[in-house]
Write a protein that holds these residues in place. Structure first.
Motif, PDB file in Angstrom:
ATOM      1  N   UNK A   8       1.105  -1.112  -0.053  1.00 16.57           N
ATOM      2  CA  UNK A   8       0.156  -0.198   0.208  1.00 16.57           C
ATOM      3  C   UNK A   8       0.974   1.224   0.088  1.00 16.57           C
ATOM      4  N   UNK A   9       1.908   1.877  -1.127  1.00 19.77           N
ATOM      5  CA  UNK A   9       1.935   2.927  -1.075  1.00 19.77           C
ATOM      6  C   UNK A   9       1.735   3.926  -1.334  1.00 19.77           C
ATOM      7  N   UNK A  10       2.802   4.941  -0.619  1.00 22.65           N
ATOM      8  CA  UNK A  10       1.673   5.855  -0.308  1.00 22.65           C
ATOM      9  C   UNK A  10       1.632   7.169   1.063  1.00 22.65           C
ATOM     10  N   UNK A  11       0.915   7.207   0.875  1.00 21.07           N
ATOM     11  CA  UNK A  11      -0.005   8.104   2.123  1.00 21.07           C
ATOM     12  C   UNK A  11      -1.746   9.212   2.049  1.00 21.07           C
ATOM     13  N   UNK A  12      -1.803   8.106   1.151  1.00 18.80           N
ATOM     14  CA  UNK A  12      -3.341   8.611   1.010  1.00 18.80           C
ATOM     15  C   UNK A  12      -3.923   8.150   2.150  1.00 18.80           C
ATOM     16  N   UNK A  13      -4.947   8.565   2.390  1.00 18.52           N
ATOM     17  CA  UNK A  13      -5.763   8.114   3.462  1.00 18.52           C
ATOM     18  C   UNK A  13      -6.557   6.760   3.431  1.00 18.52           C
ATOM     19  N   UNK A  14      -6.737   6.120   2.301  1.00 20.30           N
ATOM     20  CA  UNK A  14      -7.087   5.053   2.308  1.00 20.30           C
ATOM     21  C   UNK A  14      -6.134   3.844   2.214  1.00 20.30           C
ATOM     22  N   UNK A  15      -4.540   4.517   1.681  1.00 27.05           N
ATOM     23  CA  UNK A  15      -3.851   3.236   2.076  1.00 27.05           C
ATOM     24  C   UNK A  15      -2.914   3.560   3.445  1.00 27.05           C
ATOM     25  N   UNK A  16      -2.871   4.589   4.375  1.00 27.82           N
ATOM     26  CA  UNK A  16      -2.885   4.339   5.991  1.00 27.82           C
ATOM     27  C   UNK A  16      -3.703   3.920   5.983  1.00 27.82           C
ATOM     28  N   UNK A  17      -4.823   3.681   6.079  1.00 26.72           N
ATOM     29  CA  UNK A  17      -6.031   2.904   6.866  1.00 26.72           C
ATOM     30  C   UNK A  17      -5.714   1.008   6.462  1.00 26.72           C
ATOM     31  N   UNK A  18      -5.433   1.202   5.373  1.00 28.41           N
ATOM     32  CA  UNK A  18      -4.873  -0.536   5.286  1.00 28.41           C
ATOM     33  C   UNK A  18      -4.088  -0.838   6.185  1.00 28.41           C
ATOM     34  N   UNK A  19      -2.980  -0.227   6.505  1.00 25.79           N
ATOM     35  CA  UNK A  19      -1.957  -0.274   6.786  1.00 25.79           C
ATOM     36  C   UNK A  19      -2.189  -0.759   8.034  1.00 25.79           C
ATOM     37  N   UNK A  20      -3.487   0.632   9.036  1.00 27.45           N
ATOM     38  CA  UNK A  20      -3.104   0.034  10.353  1.00 27.45           C
ATOM     39  C   UNK A  20      -4.458  -0.450  10.313  1.00 27.45           C
ATOM     40  N   UNK A  21      -5.154  -0.799   9.906  1.00 26.30           N
ATOM     41  CA  UNK A  21      -6.120  -2.366   9.918  1.00 26.30           C
ATOM     42  C   UNK A  21      -4.824  -3.519   9.403  1.00 26.30           C
ATOM     43  N   UNK A  22      -4.019  -3.456   8.939  1.00 23.96           N
ATOM     44  CA  UNK A  22      -3.381  -4.906   8.984  1.00 23.96           C
ATOM     45  C   UNK A  22      -2.119  -4.933   9.806  1.00 23.96           C
ATOM     46  N   UNK A  23      -2.092  -4.324  10.500  1.00 22.84           N
ATOM     47  CA  UNK A  23      -0.820  -3.881  11.645  1.00 22.84           C
ATOM     48  C   UNK A  23      -1.656  -4.216  12.439  1.00 22.84           C
ATOM     49  N   UNK A  24      -2.663  -3.961  12.807  1.00 20.46           N
ATOM     50  CA  UNK A  24      -3.479  -4.257  14.264  1.00 20.46           C
ATOM     51  C   UNK A  24      -4.105  -5.644  13.889  1.00 20.46           C
ATOM     52  N   UNK A  25      -4.093  -6.018  12.798  1.00 19.96           N
ATOM     53  CA  UNK A  25      -5.281  -7.723  12.670  1.00 19.96           C
ATOM     54  C   UNK A  25      -3.996  -8.495  12.650  1.00 19.96           C
ATOM     55  N   UNK A  26      -2.635  -7.990  11.810  1.00 20.29           N
ATOM     56  CA  UNK A  26      -1.511  -9.084  11.932  1.00 20.29           C
ATOM     57  C   UNK A  26      -0.930  -8.831  12.893  1.00 20.29           C
ATOM     58  N   UNK A  27       0.563  -8.068  12.727  1.00 15.79           N
ATOM     59  CA  UNK A  27       1.648  -8.254  13.725  1.00 15.79           C
ATOM     60  C   UNK A  27       1.109  -7.615  14.518  1.00 15.79           C
ATOM     61  N   UNK A  28       0.041  -6.941  15.496  1.00 12.66           N
ATOM     62  CA  UNK A  28       0.468  -7.213  16.478  1.00 12.66           C
ATOM     63  C   UNK A  28      -0.392  -7.749  17.926  1.00 12.66           C
ATOM     64  N   UNK A  29      -0.699  -8.384  16.928  1.00  9.91           N
ATOM     65  CA  UNK A  29      -1.019  -9.512  17.878  1.00  9.91           C
ATOM     66  C   UNK A  29       0.103 -11.032  17.712  1.00  9.91           C
ATOM     67  N   UNK A  30       0.852 -11.192  16.733  1.00  8.50           N
ATOM     68  CA  UNK A  30       2.120 -11.629  16.255  1.00  8.50           C
ATOM     69  C   UNK A  30       3.227 -11.063  17.562  1.00  8.50           C
ATOM     70  N   UNK A  31       2.956  -9.774  17.704  1.00  4.85           N
ATOM     71  CA  UNK A  31       4.319  -9.079  18.021  1.00  4.85           C
ATOM     72  C   UNK A  31       3.521  -9.243  19.659  1.00  4.85           C
ATOM     73  N   UNK A  32       2.577  -9.385  20.291  1.00  7.35           N
ATOM     74  CA  UNK A  32       2.958  -9.561  21.704  1.00  7.35           C
ATOM     75  C   UNK A  32       2.970 -10.920  21.917  1.00  7.35           C
ATOM     76  N   UNK A  33       2.309 -11.995  21.170  1.00  5.03           N
ATOM     77  CA  UNK A  33       2.493 -13.429  21.251  1.00  5.03           C
ATOM     78  C   UNK A  33       3.446 -13.382  21.414  1.00  5.03           C
TER      79      UNK A  33
END
Length: 112
Positions: A72-97
């Motif tokens: 999701x290249x760039x800083x367009x609001x839709x791409x930023x939202x995608x990055x945040x959602x993916x981060x919270x759903x995938x990497x946050x649980x992985x990092x905490x675990x």
């Protein structure tokens, strides 16, 4: 000296990020121990946190953020939202675990 340092940071971003995450995690652990007013700082715990950040979290976050920027290249609001959602759903649980497992293994015990 500052120009040299900045040139090295740009030249070796992976190493820079891994070291930076290690410093942040280590400082956070020391601050947490001080805020809890422990009589003596537990350097074994701090060492374990630093090693975990250096070996796992720094690498995970560097590679993950690079992948997110590629997907999701760039800083367009839709791409930023995608990055945040993916981060919270995938990497946050992985990092905490990874953090809790990495803290339990050196102690020789597991939950349950």
């Amino acid at each position: 000296m500052l120009k040299f340092l900045l040139a090295q940071v740009r030249r070796f971003p992976w190493v820079t990020n891994v070291v930076w995450y290690s410093c942040i995690f280590t400082a956070g652990d020391l601050a947490q121990q001080k805020l809890l007013k422990k009589e003596k700082v537990d350097l074994k715990q701090t060492r374990n946190v630093a090693l975990l950040a250096f070996s796992f979290h720094g690498n995970l976050f560097y590679m993950w953020l690079k992948l997110m920027e590629h997907m999701f290249p760039g800083t367009a609001p839709s791409n930023v939202l995608r990055k945040v959602v993916c981060d919270q759903l995938v990497v946050t649980p992985t990092g905490i675990s990874g953090f809790y497992i990495g803290e339990w293994v050196p102690l020789g015990w597991a939950p349950g």
